[in-house]
Design a protein around this motif. Structure first.
Motif, PDB file in Angstrom:
ATOM      1  N   PHE A 190      56.607  27.827  74.505  1.00  0.00           N
ATOM      2  CA  PHE A 190      56.182  26.439  74.614  1.00  0.00           C
ATOM      3  C   PHE A 190      57.195  25.668  75.466  1.00  0.00           C
ATOM      4  CE2 PHE A 190      56.320  22.024  73.182  1.00  0.00           C
ATOM      5  CZ  PHE A 190      55.026  21.635  73.467  1.00  0.00           C
ATOM      6  N   THR A 191      58.474  25.848  75.200  1.00  0.00           N
ATOM      7  CA  THR A 191      59.527  25.155  75.960  1.00  0.00           C
ATOM      8  C   THR A 191      59.541  25.631  77.411  1.00  0.00           C
ATOM      9  OG1 THR A 191      60.836  25.060  73.925  1.00  0.00           O
ATOM     10  CG2 THR A 191      61.988  24.614  75.971  1.00  0.00           C
ATOM     11  N   ALA A 192      59.382  26.912  77.641  1.00  0.00           N
ATOM     12  CA  ALA A 192      59.351  27.452  79.004  1.00  0.00           C
ATOM     13  C   ALA A 192      58.154  26.886  79.764  1.00  0.00           C
ATOM     14  CB  ALA A 192      59.302  28.966  78.972  1.00  0.00           C
ATOM     15  N   GLY A 193      56.985  26.790  79.124  1.00  0.00           N
ATOM     16  CA  GLY A 193      55.794  26.227  79.767  1.00  0.00           C
ATOM     17  C   GLY A 193      55.967  24.749  80.089  1.00  0.00           C
ATOM     18  N   ALA A 194      56.555  23.997  79.141  1.00  0.00           N
ATOM     19  CA  ALA A 194      56.783  22.572  79.374  1.00  0.00           C
ATOM     20  C   ALA A 194      57.762  22.377  80.532  1.00  0.00           C
ATOM     21  CB  ALA A 194      57.305  21.913  78.105  1.00  0.00           C
ATOM     22  N   ALA A 195      58.821  23.170  80.567  1.00  0.00           N
ATOM     23  CA  ALA A 195      59.798  23.060  81.650  1.00  0.00           C
ATOM     24  C   ALA A 195      59.165  23.407  82.992  1.00  0.00           C
ATOM     25  CB  ALA A 195      60.988  23.966  81.375  1.00  0.00           C
ATOM     26  N   ALA A 196      58.337  24.454  83.020  1.00  0.00           N
ATOM     27  CA  ALA A 196      57.651  24.829  84.255  1.00  0.00           C
ATOM     28  C   ALA A 196      56.700  23.723  84.697  1.00  0.00           C
ATOM     29  CB  ALA A 196      56.907  26.141  84.066  1.00  0.00           C
ATOM     30  N   GLY A 197      56.008  23.087  83.743  1.00  0.00           N
ATOM     31  CA  GLY A 197      55.101  21.987  84.077  1.00  0.00           C
ATOM     32  C   GLY A 197      55.850  20.793  84.651  1.00  0.00           C
ATOM     33  N   VAL A 198      56.978  20.443  84.055  1.00  0.00           N
ATOM     34  CA  VAL A 198      57.777  19.321  84.565  1.00  0.00           C
ATOM     35  C   VAL A 198      58.297  19.652  85.958  1.00  0.00           C
ATOM     36  CG1 VAL A 198      59.943  18.059  84.215  1.00  0.00           C
ATOM     37  CG2 VAL A 198      58.401  18.440  82.288  1.00  0.00           C
TER      38      VAL A 198
END
Length: 120
Positions: A8-16
Motif C-alpha cells: 500500500f505504501t509503495a503504491g501510494a509513493a509511486a502514485g505521488v
C-alpha cells in the motif's frame, strides 16, 4: 499484514511520484513555457551565429591583409597596408587681381537670342 502495508505504501509513493512527474511535464508544455524555451533557443542560435560571422570576418580581413602584403612585396611596393594615401597637390591659387585682370570688361560678341519663328 505487513505485506499489505508495504505494498500500500509503495503504491501510494509511486502514485505521488507519477503525479508529480506528470504535473511538471504539463507545466513545461504550457504555451508560455514553450514560447520561452523557443526564444531561449533562438537567442542562443543568434549569438552563436553572430560569433561565427565575426570570426569569419576576422579571418577574411587577416587573409586579405596578408595577401596584400605578399602582392606588395612581389611588386616591389614597400608601403604599409594601412598607410594613408599620399596627399594630392592642389592647383595654385590665383589672386583676385589676377582673376579680374583676365576677365574682359565687355564681351566681344553680344549674345544673340535665336527665335525660330523669324526664319519663316
Amino acid at each position: 499484514m505487513f505485506r499489505r502495508t508495504f505494498w500500500f505504501t509503495a503504491g501510494a509513493a509511486a502514485g505521488v511520484w507519477a503525479t508529480t512527474k506528470v504535473n511538471r511535464k504539463l507545466r513545461q508544455l504550457t504555451p508560455e513555457n514553450l514560447a520561452a524555451q523557443a526564444a531561449d533557443k533562438a537567442r542562443h542560435k543568434a549569438v552563436e551565429t553572430g560569433q561565427r560571422l565575426r570570426d569569419f570576418a576576422l579571418d577574411v580581413r587577416t587573409s586579405m591583409n596578408q595577401r596584400e602584403a605578399e602582392l606588395g612585396e612581389a611588386l616591389g611596393l614597400h608601403t604599409p597596408v594601412d598607410a594613408p594615401p599620399p596627399a594630392r597637390a592642389l592647383p595654385p591659387q590665383r589672386s583676385r587681381a589676377a582673376l579680374e585682370h583676365s576677365k574682359p570688361s565687355h564681351p566681344q560678341h553680344p549674345k544673340q537670342t535665336y527665335n525660330r519663328n523669324e526664319d519663316h
